[in-house]
Write a protein that holds these residues in place. Structure first.
Motif, mmCIF file in Angstrom:
data_model
loop_
_atom_site.group_PDB
_atom_site.id
_atom_site.type_symbol
_atom_site.label_atom_id
_atom_site.label_comp_id
_atom_site.label_asym_id
_atom_site.label_seq_id
_atom_site.Cartn_x
_atom_site.Cartn_y
_atom_site.Cartn_z
ATOM 1 N N TYR A 1 0.305 3.814 7.006
ATOM 2 C CA TYR A 1 0.334 4.984 6.154
ATOM 3 C C TYR A 1 0.876 6.167 6.941
ATOM 4 O O TYR A 1 0.637 6.286 8.136
ATOM 5 N N GLN A 2 1.605 7.043 6.248
ATOM 6 C CA GLN A 2 2.222 8.192 6.891
ATOM 7 C C GLN A 2 2.027 9.448 6.051
ATOM 8 O O GLN A 2 1.904 9.377 4.831
ATOM 9 N N ILE A 3 2.015 10.580 6.737
ATOM 10 C CA ILE A 3 2.028 11.887 6.082
ATOM 11 C C ILE A 3 3.329 12.556 6.489
ATOM 12 O O ILE A 3 3.654 12.611 7.671
ATOM 13 N N SER A 4 4.069 13.038 5.509
ATOM 14 C CA SER A 4 5.360 13.654 5.782
ATOM 15 C C SER A 4 5.505 14.906 4.937
ATOM 16 O O SER A 4 5.093 14.931 3.775
ATOM 17 N N ILE A 5 6.091 15.936 5.526
ATOM 18 C CA ILE A 5 6.353 17.178 4.792
ATOM 19 C C ILE A 5 7.863 17.403 4.789
ATOM 20 O O ILE A 5 8.433 17.782 5.812
ATOM 21 N N PRO A 6 8.538 17.126 3.661
ATOM 22 C CA PRO A 6 9.984 17.352 3.619
ATOM 23 C C PRO A 6 10.320 18.839 3.479
ATOM 24 O O PRO A 6 9.747 19.542 2.652
ATOM 25 N N LEU A 7 11.208 19.308 4.315
ATOM 26 C CA LEU A 7 11.724 20.671 4.244
ATOM 27 C C LEU A 7 13.216 20.554 3.995
ATOM 28 O O LEU A 7 13.935 19.961 4.803
ATOM 29 N N GLY A 8 13.692 21.078 2.873
ATOM 30 C CA GLY A 8 15.095 20.844 2.561
ATOM 31 C C GLY A 8 15.714 21.888 1.661
ATOM 32 O O GLY A 8 15.069 22.851 1.244
ATOM 33 N N LEU A 9 16.964 21.642 1.384
ATOM 34 C CA LEU A 9 17.760 22.492 0.499
ATOM 35 C C LEU A 9 18.374 21.633 -0.592
ATOM 36 O O LEU A 9 18.700 20.470 -0.366
ATOM 37 N N GLN A 10 18.543 22.238 -1.756
ATOM 38 C CA GLN A 10 19.188 21.552 -2.862
ATOM 39 C C GLN A 10 20.123 22.525 -3.553
ATOM 40 O O GLN A 10 19.766 23.688 -3.767
ATOM 41 N N LYS A 35 -3.812 2.660 12.522
ATOM 42 C CA LYS A 35 -4.447 2.342 13.804
ATOM 43 C C LYS A 35 -4.439 0.839 14.059
ATOM 44 O O LYS A 35 -4.559 0.391 15.175
ATOM 45 N N ASN A 36 -4.328 0.047 12.997
ATOM 46 C CA ASN A 36 -4.367 -1.414 13.097
ATOM 47 C C ASN A 36 -2.938 -1.942 12.997
ATOM 48 O O ASN A 36 -2.487 -2.362 11.945
ATOM 49 N N VAL A 37 -2.211 -1.903 14.127
ATOM 50 C CA VAL A 37 -0.791 -2.221 14.154
ATOM 51 C C VAL A 37 -0.570 -3.493 14.970
ATOM 52 O O VAL A 37 -1.148 -3.659 16.035
ATOM 53 N N TYR A 38 0.266 -4.368 14.442
ATOM 54 C CA TYR A 38 0.640 -5.583 15.171
ATOM 55 C C TYR A 38 2.139 -5.579 15.398
ATOM 56 O O TYR A 38 2.900 -5.048 14.603
ATOM 57 N N MET A 39 2.560 -6.174 16.516
ATOM 58 C CA MET A 39 3.983 -6.277 16.812
ATOM 59 C C MET A 39 4.306 -7.721 17.166
ATOM 60 O O MET A 39 3.454 -8.484 17.594
ATOM 61 N N GLY A 50 -0.440 -3.807 18.645
ATOM 62 C CA GLY A 50 0.664 -2.925 19.012
ATOM 63 C C GLY A 50 0.311 -1.460 19.099
ATOM 64 O O GLY A 50 1.190 -0.634 19.309
ATOM 65 N N ALA A 51 -0.966 -1.100 18.959
ATOM 66 C CA ALA A 51 -1.363 0.313 18.946
ATOM 67 C C ALA A 51 -0.904 1.094 20.178
ATOM 68 O O ALA A 51 -0.465 2.238 20.050
ATOM 69 N N PRO A 52 -0.965 0.533 21.404
ATOM 70 C CA PRO A 52 -0.518 1.329 22.565
ATOM 71 C C PRO A 52 0.987 1.631 22.555
ATOM 72 O O PRO A 52 1.433 2.564 23.200
ATOM 73 N N PHE A 53 1.763 0.855 21.822
ATOM 74 C CA PHE A 53 3.209 1.039 21.786
ATOM 75 C C PHE A 53 3.689 1.832 20.573
ATOM 76 O O PHE A 53 4.859 2.141 20.456
ATOM 77 N N PHE A 54 2.796 2.131 19.654
ATOM 78 C CA PHE A 54 3.158 2.732 18.376
ATOM 79 C C PHE A 54 3.365 4.239 18.519
ATOM 80 O O PHE A 54 2.555 4.941 19.115
#
Length: 114
Positions: A1-10, A35-39, A50-54
């Protein structure tokens, strides 16, 4: 899961009473919550924690071309979007790199603040 804030122009370069066409660009700082990542191993046979590499923070940019349609105060947008992730998901120690271009369909809604 990710949180993203788009800043842009249109830019609405064609705007009729109901239909319009616009182009847009944005930059999106992104924070990853996983936090529960596999590679996968370099021989593509095994998975490991994969958490230490993420990478927790990343940066994305996008450009899009939209067709808009007005219904009262609402303006609907739909069109193709090209998005690029500037850093790999895993830090530089991990040898396998992913394809960081993303193509998709952007659907949006614009509501004026009164």
């Amino acid at each position: 899961y990710q949180i993203s804030i788009p800043l842009g122009l249109q830019w609405d370069f064609i705007q009729g009473k109901k239909l319009g066409v616009s182009i847009g660009a944005s930059i999106q700082p992104t924070f990853t919550l996983n936090k529960n990542v596999y590679m996968i191993s370099t021989d593509y046979k095994y998975y490991a924690k994969g958490a230490p590499f993420f990478r927790k923070w990343n940066l994305n940019t996008s450009v899009d071309l939209n067709v808009s349609y007005k219904t009262g105060d609402l303006k609907w947008y739909i069109g193709p979007q090209i998005r690029y992730q500037h850093l790999p998901t895993y830090n530089d120690i991990y040898p396998i790199k992913e394809y960081r271009w993303d193509y998709g369909l952007k659907i949006g809604l614009s509501i004026p603040i009164k």
